[in-house]
Structures are given as C-alpha cells and as structure tokens.
Design a protein around this motif. Structure first.
Motif, mmCIF file in Angstrom:
data_model
loop_
_atom_site.group_PDB
_atom_site.id
_atom_site.type_symbol
_atom_site.label_atom_id
_atom_site.label_comp_id
_atom_site.label_asym_id
_atom_site.label_seq_id
_atom_site.Cartn_x
_atom_site.Cartn_y
_atom_site.Cartn_z
ATOM 1 N N LEU A 292 -11.069 9.660 4.657
ATOM 2 C CA LEU A 292 -10.468 8.900 5.756
ATOM 3 C C LEU A 292 -8.936 8.949 5.659
ATOM 4 C CD1 LEU A 292 -12.729 5.703 5.856
ATOM 5 C CD2 LEU A 292 -12.769 7.622 7.440
ATOM 6 N N PRO A 293 -8.231 8.700 6.782
ATOM 7 C CA PRO A 293 -6.760 8.671 6.724
ATOM 8 C C PRO A 293 -6.251 7.554 5.804
ATOM 9 C CG PRO A 293 -7.570 8.508 9.004
ATOM 10 C CD PRO A 293 -8.761 8.456 8.116
ATOM 11 N N TYR A 294 -5.011 7.706 5.338
ATOM 12 C CA TYR A 294 -4.384 6.723 4.431
ATOM 13 C C TYR A 294 -4.646 5.281 4.854
ATOM 14 C CZ TYR A 294 -1.304 10.137 2.076
ATOM 15 O OH TYR A 294 -0.803 11.174 1.339
ATOM 16 N N GLU A 295 -4.334 5.015 6.156
ATOM 17 C CA GLU A 295 -4.436 3.631 6.654
ATOM 18 C C GLU A 295 -5.816 3.052 6.376
ATOM 19 O OE1 GLU A 295 -2.043 1.780 7.759
ATOM 20 O OE2 GLU A 295 -0.588 3.406 7.668
ATOM 21 N N GLU A 296 -6.857 3.883 6.616
ATOM 22 C CA GLU A 296 -8.234 3.423 6.424
ATOM 23 C C GLU A 296 -8.537 3.228 4.934
ATOM 24 O OE1 GLU A 296 -10.586 2.462 8.745
ATOM 25 O OE2 GLU A 296 -8.763 2.541 9.937
ATOM 26 N N ILE A 297 -8.028 4.149 4.115
ATOM 27 C CA ILE A 297 -8.269 4.040 2.669
ATOM 28 C C ILE A 297 -7.638 2.737 2.146
ATOM 29 C CG2 ILE A 297 -7.622 5.022 0.414
ATOM 30 C CD1 ILE A 297 -8.289 7.731 1.513
ATOM 31 N N ILE A 298 -6.403 2.475 2.560
ATOM 32 C CA ILE A 298 -5.707 1.261 2.117
ATOM 33 C C ILE A 298 -6.474 0.015 2.571
ATOM 34 C CG2 ILE A 298 -3.552 -0.080 2.330
ATOM 35 C CD1 ILE A 298 -3.262 2.564 0.656
ATOM 36 N N LYS A 299 -6.997 0.060 3.817
ATOM 37 C CA LYS A 299 -7.778 -1.066 4.348
ATOM 38 C C LYS A 299 -9.022 -1.332 3.511
ATOM 39 C CE LYS A 299 -7.136 -0.778 9.101
ATOM 40 N NZ LYS A 299 -7.664 -0.269 10.355
ATOM 41 N N ASN A 300 -9.575 -0.279 2.938
ATOM 42 C CA ASN A 300 -10.787 -0.390 2.135
ATOM 43 C C ASN A 300 -10.495 -0.692 0.663
ATOM 44 O OD1 ASN A 300 -13.352 0.105 3.734
ATOM 45 N ND2 ASN A 300 -12.004 1.710 4.509
ATOM 46 N N ILE A 301 -9.205 -0.929 0.368
ATOM 47 C CA ILE A 301 -8.819 -1.383 -0.980
ATOM 48 C C ILE A 301 -8.142 -2.742 -0.793
ATOM 49 C CG2 ILE A 301 -7.533 -0.797 -3.097
ATOM 50 C CD1 ILE A 301 -7.740 2.136 -2.316
ATOM 51 N N PRO A 302 -8.965 -3.806 -0.525
ATOM 52 C CA PRO A 302 -8.359 -5.099 -0.196
ATOM 53 C C PRO A 302 -7.539 -5.697 -1.338
ATOM 54 C CG PRO A 302 -10.745 -5.315 -0.439
ATOM 55 C CD PRO A 302 -10.432 -3.857 -0.469
ATOM 56 N N GLY A 303 -7.781 -5.259 -2.565
ATOM 57 C CA GLY A 303 -6.995 -5.735 -3.707
ATOM 58 C C GLY A 303 -5.792 -4.839 -3.939
ATOM 59 N N ASN A 304 -4.651 -5.171 -3.303
ATOM 60 C CA ASN A 304 -3.356 -4.473 -3.519
ATOM 61 C C ASN A 304 -3.364 -2.985 -3.166
ATOM 62 O OD1 ASN A 304 -1.877 -6.749 -4.451
ATOM 63 N ND2 ASN A 304 -2.934 -6.603 -6.410
ATOM 64 N N GLY A 305 -4.143 -2.618 -2.170
ATOM 65 C CA GLY A 305 -4.176 -1.209 -1.748
ATOM 66 C C GLY A 305 -2.822 -0.658 -1.340
ATOM 67 N N LYS A 306 -1.980 -1.529 -0.750
ATOM 68 C CA LYS A 306 -0.666 -1.065 -0.258
ATOM 69 C C LYS A 306 0.215 -0.563 -1.394
ATOM 70 C CE LYS A 306 -0.535 -3.655 4.006
ATOM 71 N NZ LYS A 306 -0.499 -5.012 4.494
ATOM 72 N N PHE A 307 -0.052 -1.033 -2.606
ATOM 73 C CA PHE A 307 0.699 -0.588 -3.781
ATOM 74 C C PHE A 307 0.587 0.934 -3.955
ATOM 75 C CE2 PHE A 307 0.672 0.422 -8.367
ATOM 76 C CZ PHE A 307 1.917 -0.057 -8.741
ATOM 77 N N LEU A 308 -0.477 1.540 -3.405
ATOM 78 C CA LEU A 308 -0.736 2.972 -3.635
ATOM 79 C C LEU A 308 0.043 3.910 -2.707
ATOM 80 C CD1 LEU A 308 -4.610 2.745 -4.133
ATOM 81 C CD2 LEU A 308 -2.907 3.152 -5.905
ATOM 82 N N TYR A 309 0.697 3.360 -1.682
ATOM 83 C CA TYR A 309 1.400 4.233 -0.721
ATOM 84 C C TYR A 309 2.349 5.219 -1.405
ATOM 85 C CZ TYR A 309 -0.056 2.283 3.791
ATOM 86 O OH TYR A 309 -0.769 1.936 4.896
ATOM 87 N N SER A 310 3.170 4.735 -2.340
ATOM 88 C CA SER A 310 4.149 5.612 -3.002
ATOM 89 C C SER A 310 3.450 6.698 -3.813
ATOM 90 C CB SER A 310 5.049 4.812 -3.945
ATOM 91 O OG SER A 310 5.725 3.829 -3.232
ATOM 92 N N ALA A 311 2.384 6.318 -4.525
ATOM 93 C CA ALA A 311 1.658 7.293 -5.347
ATOM 94 C C ALA A 311 1.035 8.380 -4.477
ATOM 95 C CB ALA A 311 0.582 6.581 -6.163
ATOM 96 N N PHE A 312 0.548 7.994 -3.274
ATOM 97 C CA PHE A 312 -0.062 8.969 -2.349
ATOM 98 C C PHE A 312 0.928 10.064 -1.949
ATOM 99 C CE2 PHE A 312 -3.620 6.076 -0.473
ATOM 100 C CZ PHE A 312 -4.473 6.481 -1.482
ATOM 101 N N ASN A 313 2.237 9.752 -2.023
ATOM 102 C CA ASN A 313 3.236 10.786 -1.707
ATOM 103 C C ASN A 313 3.226 11.905 -2.742
ATOM 104 O OD1 ASN A 313 4.195 9.606 0.617
ATOM 105 N ND2 ASN A 313 5.600 8.273 -0.491
#
Length: 419
Positions: free
Chosen positions: A54-75
């Motif tokens: 799934l796209p990033y946005e969906e993956i982050i949504k499916n990680i309700p525990g601090n998923g947004k923390f992963l944005y930088s690592a995904f780069n």
C-alpha cells in the motif's frame, strides 16, 4: 573489537546486521536462542507476510502506534525497497488482499534462508545461545556488551531485541533493560493484536463459541457511546471473548479505553450490516416477513445472518424462533433489528502481552533520531524493530517497520564508526 554489534536475531536485527556489513567492517550478531529468525519463521501462519504494498499514507495509517515516526526512514529504505531486496535475492513475491506481500512459495523458510545466506556472504560473525547481561558504559560512552561468555567490544551497538510478545521466539523484553541502563525512557508496555476477554453471560455459557461473523463492523465505544475505533472485517466468538482480525485490531483500543475509564469494563458494538442503514435493514427484514407471513421467523429470515447468531439475537429480543411474522410484537421486532446493527457487549480486557502478536509501548521515539535510528543520548547506540514504541496492525506492517528501521540503524551505525 567489532565495528558494530547487533543484539537480537529477529527481522530487524538480521536486516541491521546485513545493512551494517554492506558498508564493510566487522559485524557481530548475537542472539540468545539457538536459531535466528524464529519470529519470521512463524509469521503469517508460516508463510511470512514480508511487507505491504500500500502507499506510504496507508501504511502509516495501519501503524497506529507512532507510525509517523517512520516517514524519515522511508526516505532511505521503504516497502518497495523490501520487495526489491527479496526479489533480487531470488525470493519471488506475490500480492494478496489489502496489499499484503508473501513469497510465491508460501514458505517463510525461504525468507529466513535468504537473510542468513546474505549474512554469511558478508562475513557477519554470528553467536547464538549467547545472553547479553548488560551494556558496557564508560563516561557516557558505550564500549561493548557483557555476556555470559565474556566481554565483546564495539564502536557501535544496535539493540534489536524485540518486544515482550511471543516470548518463545526470544522476545522477553531484555532490550528495555539495556535501554534503561543507557538512560532511555520506556513507555508503558501493553498487548496489541491480541484476543479480547469478556465476562458476558453468553460468553461464559459458550453459546456462540467458535462462531465466525464475516465482514462486520466491530467498534470500541468511548464513555459517551461514540466509537473510539471501528474495524470492518471478520471476527470470532471464543470461550473467553472475541478474536479474529477485527477483534485483534480493536484490542489496543480496548486497553487504552480501559486506562481512560479507570480500568472499568468497556462497551463494544457489532454491526452485521455496515453497508446498510438501520432504516434500509428494517425495510428489508419487514419485506422478508411480509413475503412469508405464516412461516416461523427463523425460516423466513434464514440466510440473513449465520443461523446460530440469528437464533441468539431472536432469543435476546425475547422472540420465540417458531413465531410467525404476523404474530410478532412490534417492539420485539424493533429490538431484534436494532441488535443486528448495534449489538453491544461489555469486555473487561485482553489476553496477556505474552499471548499478543505485537507489543505496544517501548523505547520512547522522542529519544531517537527518526532519520538514523540513533539514540539522542549516545552517539553510538541505535535501536530498531519492536523494542521501539512503534506498533502496527497485522498485515505486514510490523515487519515493514522492523526491516526498515533495521536497515536504517545498520547503515547509520557503520557510518558513525567510519568517521
């Protein structure tokens, strides 16, 4: 003397050791069990759901525990990188429902074998059956690890010890101890992706035990009666409460709602017809009864929901299943139809963290650099995987988080040592 020591041979630890060894330098991987990748072997029912497409946005949504923390690592390394990694190593992947990626072979062993071969190829030193007792700290610098077979020194340390769930794989919470020794905060630990428990009389009597309901909307309700979360998927009644995908996804919200409501029981609601309004459903049920006014209600409504659930809800509404449609009391029928959309039950918690698929809580992400997985307290200490306070739903999200943070931690641990 090693450049990097990785503690823990689960998904994040294996990827961290591979990533660190790609930069050259001597890497040691330590695991207290006799076998690496034990959690990967059993993940996805032994098929290993390696990531999600799934796209990033969906993956982050499916990680309700601090998923947004992963944005930088995904780069640096993301779900597509995971797919490319395994396919380039000869493990062909296939996409299933909701973006879940599995090996075409349906065999988790292929995933584990590939990672182990890569470690061997990169000459990573592996020590299994080795327990780390503590980190070696001198004047705020970490110099290595103290184990039950002596001291091993390193320029950088990666903690990849997992959470506290599925302890038979070796995740028994050791990493939290090491993190605290280094001055890190551990947020409250709790079970997620775990079955839910209830003391409702119908649960205790096991009248619905083993019954599976397909594609229902299961909600955890707040004190004001509004849903805190709703998941639409399958669920299962058990002898102790609720299980199945919808219940597992709701479990962390049961825990959080209980904390808010001072450990009281929490209300949950089952909607068997999430695509229909109460008005539409009422019209449909009335039509079915009108078409066969002399038939027993259990026959005229046959196939509306699973027979056992139908009989149960009729009984809850005080309706005799042999009553025909035109002998029904209006208020009883209203109560029955409402329960098809809004059947509520109280739940009193979940099974223990050891029975959970995933651990909620962990090393506070506020103390970790999101782009490098480096500790903000010690330049040469890194964290990855489930030891961090990051948790997702099942469906490839937790493994994605583990492999991504593992890769990023390994890459940056080696960069730190090469300066």
């Amino acid at each position: 003397m090693y450049q990097t020591i990785v503690i823990g041979g689960g998904p994040s630890g294996l990827m961290a050791a591979i990533s660190a060894s790609e930069q050259g330098g001597k890497v040691l991987l330590i695991d207290k069990k006799d076998q690496l990748g034990r959690k990967l072997q059993i993940s996805g029912g032994g098929r290993c759901n390696v990531t999600n497409r799934l796209p990033y946005e969906e993956i982050i949504k499916n990680i309700p525990g601090n998923g947004k923390f992963l944005y930088s690592a995904f780069n640096t390394f993301d779900n597509e990188s995971i797919i490319q990694y395994f396919e380039s190593k000869g493990v062909k992947l296939k996409e299933e429902d909701n973006g879940r990626m599995f090996p075409v072979s349906n065999n988790a062993k292929d995933v584990v074998t590939t990672l182990l071969k890569h470690l061997e190829h990169n000459q990573v030193e592996i020590k299994t059956n080795l327990t780390v007792n503590q980190l070696l700290l001198t004047e705020e610098k970490i110099t290595g690890v103290d184990t039950d077979r002596g001291i091993f020194q390193a320029e950088s340390i990666i903690i990849a010890t997992g959470g506290k769930s599925v302890p038979q794989t070796g995740s028994t919470g050791d990493g939290y101890r090491f993190a605290m020794q280094a001055g890190h905060t551990i947020t409250e630990l709790f079970p997620t992706e775990v079955p839910i428990t209830s003391n409702e009389p119908f649960i205790k009597s096991k009248v619905l035990q083993g019954l599976s309901l397909q594609n229902v909307a299961l909600s955890v309700l707040r004190k004001n009666g509004k849903p805190a979360i709703t998941h639409q998927m399958d669920m299962l009644f058990t002898h102790f409460g609720l299980s199945g995908p919808a219940a597992l996804r709701c479990s962390q919200f049961v825990y959080k709602e209980q904390q808010r409501q001072k450990k009281q029981d929490v209300l949950m609601m089952i909607d068997c017809f999430p695509e229909e309004s109460l008005h539409e459903l009422t019209a449909r049920v009335n039509r079915l009864l009108k078409d066969q006014p002399d038939k027993a209600i259990k026959n005229s409504l046959k196939g509306l929901v699973h027979e056992r659930y139908l009989l149960f809800l009729l009984q809850q509404a005080g309706i005799d299943e042999t009553t025909s449609g035109h002998h029904l009391k209006k208020e009883q029928l209203t109560e029955f139809i409402t329960s098809l959309k809004q059947f509520s039950l109280t739940v009193n918690g979940t099974l223990s963290i050891e029975k959970a698929f995933v651990t909620g809580g962990g090393v506070s992400v506020k103390e970790i650099h999101p782009a490098t997985m480096q500790s903000k307290l010690h330049d040469n200490l890194f964290f990855c995987g489930e030891v961090l306070d990051i948790h997702g739903y099942t469906g490839g999200y937790n493994i994605t988080s583990a492999l991504v943070t593992g890769y990023v931690a390994g890459l940056n641990a080696q960069k730190t040592t090469s300066h």
